[in-house]
Design an enzyme around this catalytic site. Structure first.
Site, PDB file in Angstrom:
ATOM      1  CB  THR A 112      14.515  49.765 -13.148  1.00 20.71           C
ATOM      2  OG1 THR A 112      14.939  48.894 -12.100  1.00 20.71           O
ATOM      3  CG2 THR A 112      13.211  49.250 -13.732  1.00 20.71           C
ATOM      4  CD  GLU A 113      17.490  50.690 -19.696  1.00 20.60           C
ATOM      5  OE1 GLU A 113      16.988  50.170 -20.710  1.00 20.60           O
ATOM      6  OE2 GLU A 113      18.673  51.034 -19.606  1.00 20.60           O
ATOM      7  CB  SER A 123      13.384  40.818 -13.787  1.00 11.22           C
ATOM      8  OG  SER A 123      12.268  41.167 -13.017  1.00 11.22           O
ATOM      9  CD  GLU A 134      19.534  47.076  -4.171  1.00 11.73           C
ATOM     10  OE1 GLU A 134      20.563  47.232  -4.859  1.00 11.73           O
ATOM     11  OE2 GLU A 134      18.391  47.371  -4.585  1.00 11.73           O
ATOM     12  NE  ARG A 146     -13.652  46.348  17.399  1.00 14.42           N
ATOM     13  CZ  ARG A 146     -14.558  47.281  17.149  1.00 14.42           C
ATOM     14  NH1 ARG A 146     -14.455  48.476  17.712  1.00 14.42           N
ATOM     15  NH2 ARG A 146     -15.574  47.032  16.349  1.00 14.42           N
TER      16      ARG A 146
HETATM   17  C1  FAD Z   1       9.004  51.923  -5.373  1.00 12.95           C
HETATM   18  C2  FAD Z   1      10.060  51.379  -6.283  1.00 12.95           C
HETATM   19  C3  FAD Z   1      11.381  51.790  -6.115  1.00 12.95           C
HETATM   20  C4  FAD Z   1      12.375  51.319  -6.986  1.00 12.95           C
HETATM   21  N1  FAD Z   1      13.650  51.811  -6.864  1.00 12.95           N
HETATM   22  C5  FAD Z   1      14.565  51.498  -7.828  1.00 12.95           C
HETATM   23  C6  FAD Z   1      15.844  52.149  -7.861  1.00 12.95           C
HETATM   24  O1  FAD Z   1      16.177  52.979  -7.006  1.00 12.95           O
HETATM   25  N2  FAD Z   1      16.694  51.828  -8.863  1.00 12.95           N
HETATM   26  C7  FAD Z   1      16.389  50.920  -9.832  1.00 12.95           C
HETATM   27  O2  FAD Z   1      17.203  50.677 -10.709  1.00 12.95           O
HETATM   28  N3  FAD Z   1      15.186  50.281  -9.821  1.00 12.95           N
HETATM   29  C8  FAD Z   1      14.267  50.559  -8.855  1.00 12.95           C
HETATM   30  N4  FAD Z   1      13.037  49.956  -8.855  1.00 12.95           N
HETATM   31  C9  FAD Z   1      12.731  48.962  -9.877  1.00 12.95           C
HETATM   32  C10 FAD Z   1      12.620  47.540  -9.353  1.00 12.95           C
HETATM   33  O3  FAD Z   1      13.867  47.059  -8.934  1.00 12.95           O
HETATM   34  C11 FAD Z   1      11.970  46.702 -10.469  1.00 12.95           C
HETATM   35  O4  FAD Z   1      10.627  47.150 -10.574  1.00 12.95           O
HETATM   36  C12 FAD Z   1      12.030  45.223 -10.176  1.00 12.95           C
HETATM   37  O5  FAD Z   1      13.355  44.742 -10.257  1.00 12.95           O
HETATM   38  C13 FAD Z   1      11.170  44.412 -11.184  1.00 12.95           C
HETATM   39  O6  FAD Z   1      11.440  44.767 -12.498  1.00 12.95           O
HETATM   40  P1  FAD Z   1      10.209  45.163 -13.481  1.00 12.95           P
HETATM   41  O7  FAD Z   1       9.389  46.169 -12.784  1.00 12.95           O
HETATM   42  O8  FAD Z   1      10.775  45.517 -14.793  1.00 12.95           O
HETATM   43  O9  FAD Z   1       9.361  43.837 -13.610  1.00 12.95           O
HETATM   44  P2  FAD Z   1       9.509  42.744 -14.769  1.00 12.95           P
HETATM   45  O10 FAD Z   1      10.934  42.350 -14.886  1.00 12.95           O
HETATM   46  O11 FAD Z   1       8.795  43.223 -15.970  1.00 12.95           O
HETATM   47  O12 FAD Z   1       8.694  41.529 -14.119  1.00 12.95           O
HETATM   48  C14 FAD Z   1       7.293  41.342 -14.275  1.00 12.95           C
HETATM   49  C15 FAD Z   1       6.928  39.997 -13.624  1.00 12.95           C
HETATM   50  O13 FAD Z   1       7.611  38.946 -14.319  1.00 12.95           O
HETATM   51  C16 FAD Z   1       8.329  38.168 -13.399  1.00 12.95           C
HETATM   52  N5  FAD Z   1       9.547  37.647 -14.004  1.00 12.95           N
HETATM   53  C17 FAD Z   1      10.504  38.351 -14.684  1.00 12.95           C
HETATM   54  N6  FAD Z   1      11.503  37.530 -15.056  1.00 12.95           N
HETATM   55  C18 FAD Z   1      11.179  36.283 -14.593  1.00 12.95           C
HETATM   56  C19 FAD Z   1      11.798  35.011 -14.659  1.00 12.95           C
HETATM   57  N7  FAD Z   1      12.985  34.828 -15.249  1.00 12.95           N
HETATM   58  N8  FAD Z   1      11.160  33.956 -14.093  1.00 12.95           N
HETATM   59  C20 FAD Z   1       9.967  34.104 -13.484  1.00 12.95           C
HETATM   60  N9  FAD Z   1       9.338  35.292 -13.387  1.00 12.95           N
HETATM   61  C21 FAD Z   1       9.927  36.364 -13.934  1.00 12.95           C
HETATM   62  C22 FAD Z   1       8.660  39.133 -12.243  1.00 12.95           C
HETATM   63  O14 FAD Z   1       8.965  38.418 -11.073  1.00 12.95           O
HETATM   64  C23 FAD Z   1       7.372  39.920 -12.160  1.00 12.95           C
HETATM   65  O15 FAD Z   1       6.438  39.200 -11.419  1.00 12.95           O
HETATM   66  C24 FAD Z   1      12.048  50.381  -7.983  1.00 12.95           C
HETATM   67  C25 FAD Z   1      10.720  49.956  -8.128  1.00 12.95           C
HETATM   68  C26 FAD Z   1       9.736  50.461  -7.311  1.00 12.95           C
HETATM   69  C27 FAD Z   1       8.321  50.025  -7.551  1.00 12.95           C
END
Ligand code: FAD
Length: 385
Positions: free
Chosen positions: A127-128, A133, A242, A268
């Site tokens: 993730t960046e 996603s 995973e 309770r």
């Molecule tokens: C506590 C924590 C630990 C984590 N650990 C790791 C780690 O170890 N390594 C790592 O690489 N990442 C890690 N992550 C990242 C995590 O995997 C991502 O936050 C997650 O995959 C979502 O990506 P994003 O945050 O960029 O959301 P976005 O991709 O910006 O999504 C925002 C919203 O848009 C929706 N959305 C996006 N695309 C679509 C689509 N095609 N159709 C419908 N809806 C869509 C999503 O479902 C979401 O509701 C971690 C995150 C957290 C919070």
């Protein structure tokens, strides 16, 4: 209540030893670790001494050579249920398989002993700040030179980011081809590699989740994992495991929420009788019991498929979607049944509620899980409908 049949006697013996270890080495310290925002490295080493890390690793690396997914299920069931934040299976089942499966002999020889002993904690950085996603949109870039690659970019939300002694980093190796991604093994001593903030979160306070920066990091070719254009395929293969191991933890937390609530509502009292005797409480608990049993049945079914090498990406998405949504509903209903106490941090249910929120987001959001399942049905622009 469902009688799970996936475990044999040896697994239950293992569960007892993990529980005894965790009662001593983990649970009593969880609150202090939550304040620190990180789990001490010694705990990882202690887990290594017990043989709980990368059990599948060959004996020549100090491992047990036992590749039975059920042992990691148990580790996750025991540790996730009690909000310890110690996510050994992130190391064991989410990151270590990359090195074990796709690494060269040299890479396995260099890294597996530390992975097994707990000296080297693992992280994976996909993730960046600009993309999560949509993995094909990663902008961290790797450029090839004679005997090394140069890495530039940044990652965020990386679990174990502060503690990690080895990070598997996904970076684009060909900006013209969105799926040409390589996986690079980055170590803390490498010049230009820096950790940013340990991010403050809504839940899982003791898990370190951080930013990572790569500024002209020279990664030797000996630290490239597999084919530097095929990282995407490697990630897709491992993401199924995973998601399944994640599901086990979600179910364990939901089950714990159910158990403590069952106890609470019998004690309770309101309007002269136990809260649990109201028809509403009984019905809510009955519905949750049914959902939990369905969740365990699906999880165990997927675990069996996985052990037979037959877990598809779609099934992994189904189990991740279903169990994380069950967990969300169960912790919410259980908190409601606690009344005001449920909102107080001193009650475990409030912490289970808070920690559960991430399950529907990380390892692929619920929406992405539905996309994967839907595409499997042929329901996309390229499909038949
Ligand atoms: C506590 C924590 C630990 C984590 N650990 C790791 C780690 O170890 N390594 C790592 O690489 N990442 C890690 N992550 C990242 C995590 O995997 C991502 O936050 C997650 O995959 C979502 O990506 P994003 O945050 O960029 O959301 P976005 O991709 O910006 O999504 C925002 C919203 O848009 C929706 N959305 C996006 N695309 C679509 C689509 N095609 N159709 C419908 N809806 C869509 C999503 O479902 C979401 O509701 C971690 C995150 C957290 C919070």
């Amino acid at each position: 209540m469902i009688r799970r049949s996936i475990y044999e006697e040896e697994h239950e013996i293992f569960r007892r030893s993990v529980s005894a270890w965790a009662e001593k080495e983990v649970f009593p310290h969880a609150e202090a670790w939550a304040d620190d925002g990180v789990i001490p490295h010694e705990v990882w080493r202690s887990a290594g001494e017990q043989g709980y890390l990368a059990m599948f690793a060959d004996e020549k690396y100090g491992g047990l050579g036992v590749d039975d997914f059920r042992y990691d299920m148990i580790l996750n069931e025991v540790l996730a249920a009690r909000e310890s934040g110690l996510f050994l299976t992130l190391h064991n089942r989410i990151v270590a398989p990359y090195i074990h499966k796709f690494g060269t002999d040299d890479q396995r020889e260099r890294y597996m002993p530390g992975i097994v002993s707990g000296d080297t904690v693992l992280a994976i950085a996909m993730t960046e700040p600009g993309t999560g996603s949509d993995l094909a949109a990663v902008s961290t870039r790797a450029v090839e030179h004679d005997d090394h690659w140069v890495l530039n970019g940044s990652k965020t939300y990386i679990s174990n980011g502060m503690l990690a002694g080895l990070v598997v980093v996904a970076a684009k190796t060909n900006p013209q081809a969105s799926h040409e991604v390589g996986l690079f093994l980055v170590e803390p001593g490498m010049e230009g590699f820096a950790r940013g903030r340990n991010l403050k979160k809504l839940g899982l306070p003791s898990q370190d989740t951080s930013e990572l920066f790569f500024d002209n990091v020279k990664v030797p070719k000996a630290n490239v994992l597999g084919d530097p254009t095929k990282g995407f395929r490697m990630m897709m293969t491992n993401l199924a495991e995973e998601r399944l191991i994640g599901a086990v933890g979600f179910m364990a937390r939901a089950e714990r929420a159910f158990e403590i609530t069952l106890e609470y509502i019998q004690e309770r009292r309101a309007f002269g009788k136990p809260v649990g005797t109201f028809q509403n409480s009984r019905f809510k608990m009955a519905s949750m019991r049914t959902e939990l049993d369905a969740g365990w049945a699906l999880t165990d079914h997927c675990a069996r498929s996985h052990m037979e090498g037959e877990l598809s990406g779609e099934m992994a998405a189904e189990v991740k979607l279903f169990t994380s949504e069950v967990e969300g509903r169960v912790v919410d209903e259980c908190l409601q049944l606690h009344g005001g106490a449920g909102y107080m941090e001193e009650y475990e249910i409030s912490r289970l509620y808070r920690d559960a929120r991430i399950s529907r987001i990380y390892a692929g959001t619920s929406e992405i899980m539905r996309e994967i399942i839907g595409r499997g049905l042929g329901l996309d622009d390229r499909g038949r409908n």
